[in-house]
Design a protein around this motif. Structure first.
Motif, PDB file in Angstrom:
ATOM      1  N   SER A 130       0.820  -1.217   0.000  1.00 59.73           N
ATOM      2  CA  SER A 130       0.000   0.000   0.000  1.00 59.73           C
ATOM      3  C   SER A 130       0.848   1.259   0.000  1.00 59.73           C
ATOM      4  CB  SER A 130      -0.937  -0.010   1.214  1.00 59.73           C
ATOM      5  OG  SER A 130      -1.878  -1.058   1.111  1.00 59.73           O
TER       6      SER A 130
ATOM      7  N   VAL B   1       1.457   2.413  -3.729  1.00 61.12           N
ATOM      8  CA  VAL B   1       0.362   2.608  -4.676  1.00 61.12           C
ATOM      9  C   VAL B   1       0.451   3.965  -5.359  1.00 61.12           C
ATOM     10  CG1 VAL B   1      -2.158   2.876  -4.854  1.00 61.12           C
ATOM     11  CG2 VAL B   1      -1.195   0.977  -3.542  1.00 61.12           C
ATOM     12  N   ASP B   2       0.923   4.994  -4.632  1.00 60.40           N
ATOM     13  CA  ASP B   2       0.983   6.342  -5.187  1.00 60.40           C
ATOM     14  C   ASP B   2       2.393   6.776  -5.586  1.00 60.40           C
ATOM     15  OD1 ASP B   2      -1.778   6.905  -4.989  1.00 60.40           O
ATOM     16  OD2 ASP B   2      -1.560   7.328  -2.855  1.00 60.40           O
TER      17      ASP B   2
ATOM     18  N   ARG C   1      -4.807   1.772  -1.151  1.00 59.79           N
ATOM     19  CA  ARG C   1      -4.114   2.805  -0.378  1.00 59.79           C
ATOM     20  C   ARG C   1      -4.245   2.590   1.122  1.00 59.79           C
ATOM     21  NH1 ARG C   1      -5.833   5.015  -5.051  1.00 59.79           N
ATOM     22  NH2 ARG C   1      -4.356   6.380  -6.161  1.00 59.79           N
ATOM     23  N   LYS C   2      -5.341   2.015   1.575  1.00 62.68           N
ATOM     24  CA  LYS C   2      -5.572   1.832   3.009  1.00 62.68           C
ATOM     25  C   LYS C   2      -6.084   0.407   3.246  1.00 62.68           C
ATOM     26  CE  LYS C   2      -7.571   4.132   7.038  1.00 62.68           C
ATOM     27  NZ  LYS C   2      -6.249   4.208   7.704  1.00 62.68           N
TER      28      LYS C   2
ATOM     29  N   GLU D 226      -1.389   6.068   9.449  1.00 63.63           N
ATOM     30  CA  GLU D 226      -2.397   6.766   8.635  1.00 63.63           C
ATOM     31  C   GLU D 226      -3.809   6.540   9.163  1.00 63.63           C
ATOM     32  OE1 GLU D 226      -1.822   5.569   4.600  1.00 63.63           O
ATOM     33  OE2 GLU D 226       0.097   6.613   4.408  1.00 63.63           O
TER      34      GLU D 226
END
Length: 376
Positions: free
Chosen positions: A99, A102-103, A291-292, A376
């Motif tokens: 995760s 991912v960005d 992402r999460k 997060e």
């Protein structure tokens, strides 16, 4: 011609190199290994390297299939820093720290292993209007505490590594795979460790999981069926619109309301080639950990262990096995993918989940990235 770098010299890495050798548009550039090159059996020894810079120089895409969470974290980070897209067959990496990437660049699990195959099947069935209730894996045999003698025998017979065959047998691999499916496809678990009904009737057990999912209002769920002698594939149980019922009955899918959609194979590196081509042609990622994440995989002791004991690698070991749990519980319990080159600082009893206060986990990029996910 596109040049493909490969990180990994195991079953998947070697099989992929052989598949690409005959491909008209794809060519292997370099293959990375940490072992001395002279000790690696590989059909194309001229492309082997211990140099990560050389691995990533001149390639159009990186395939990461080492099965090692710590190594994969470093290699994927280096590839993304260079703008290189990454295709993986490494669900262990994804459910531990995927995760965090991912960005940072292009990252997708490939079709061919069960998670990627389920993602591809999901695309196909949802395009036909089905609404998935269960994303299912199929396991033929489970022994949560296999003997070393048996695992050595099957490792040699099947031509895969001892840690791999052990992780397959004790259920760790299917727990990791279905955690990735849950995170990547937005599914839930019916319970930690999943249900995994044991049944000679695959379809009936799969529909039973669908009934449980809707009874508990769990939304789509990620789970598996233990089905001895069944196909090495994946399935989706789904609903469809009432007006389609007579058509689906004629098409041999039964009366509904649950429809069992089976893909009776997964062909690993052979299907991975299609993912590589699709990525180079601009398609969106097939599957990643999201992402999460909502699901993680902890480590459970297979035997009593004492303070001072060294954990070289928990994944695929005779000391630990993995089990799914809500990701939030990783605040207490260590991901099995991070238990590598560690030392126990407290006694652990058979059946215990490994807590952070049981063990010293050395610093690594993977550990730092994992901690950012918890924050997060």
């Amino acid at each position: 011609m596109s040049f493909i770098a490969i990180c990994g010299t195991g079953f998947i890495g070697v099989g992929l190199a052989l598949a690409l050798e005959r491909h008209p548009r794809l060519k292997v550039s370099q293959v990375y290994t940490r072992r001395p090159l002279r000790e690696v059996e590989h059909p194309f020894p001229e492309v082997l390297t211990n140099d990560r810079e050389k691995l990533l120089s001149g390639c159009d895409l990186l395939v990461e299939c080492s099965g090692d969470v710590l190594l994969a974290s470093e290699i994927v980070a280096a590839a993304h820093q260079r703008g290189i897209p990454v295709v993986t067959m490494n669900s262990e990496f994804h459910v531990t720290v995927g995760s965090a990437f991912v960005d940072t660049g292009y990252l997708t699990e490939a079709e061919g292993d069960q998670p990627g195959s389920l993602a591809a099947l999901n695309e196909k069935v949802t395009a036909m209007g089905f609404r998935p209730v269960v994303f299912g894996n199929i396991k033929g045999f489970l022994n949560t505490k296999p003997s070393r003698e048996d695992m050595v025998f099957w490792s040699e017979k099947q031509g895969i590594s001892l840690p791999q065959v052990t992780a397959f047998t004790d259920g760790t691999k299917i727990q990791i795979e279905q955690a990735l499916v849950a995170n990547g496809l937005g599914a839930n678990l019916l319970r930690s460790g999943m249900m995994g009904p044991d049944s000679p009737d695959l379809e009936a057990a799969a529909k039973q999981l669908a009934e449980m999912a809707e009874e508990h209002e769990a939304g789509p769920v990620s789970d598996y069926v233990l089905n001895a002698g069944g196909p090495a594939g994946v399935f989706v149980v789904a609903r469809h619109d009432a007006e389609q019922q007579r058509f689906l009955k004629y098409l041999k899918l039964g009366d509904g309301p649950y429809y069992f959609l089976l893909q009776p194979f997964h062909l690993c590196h052979l299907e991975m080639v299609g993912t590589i081509e699709a990525v180079l042609n601009g398609r969106q990622p097939l599957l990643n950990n999201g992402r999460k994440p909502s699901v993680g995989v902890c480590a459970i002791a297979k035997a009593d262990m004492e303070a001072g004991d060294i954990v070289t690698r928990a994944l695929g070991s005779f000391a630990f096995r993995g089990e799914t749990l809500p990701f939030e519980q990783h605040r207490d319990f260590v991901p099995i993918g991070l238990l590598q080159d560690c030392q126990l600082i407290d006694t652990i009893r058979e059946g215990d989940r490994v807590r952070w206060d049981h063990v010293t986990v050395p610093d690594s990029l993977a550990l730092r990235l994992f901690n950012t996910l918890l924050e997060e």
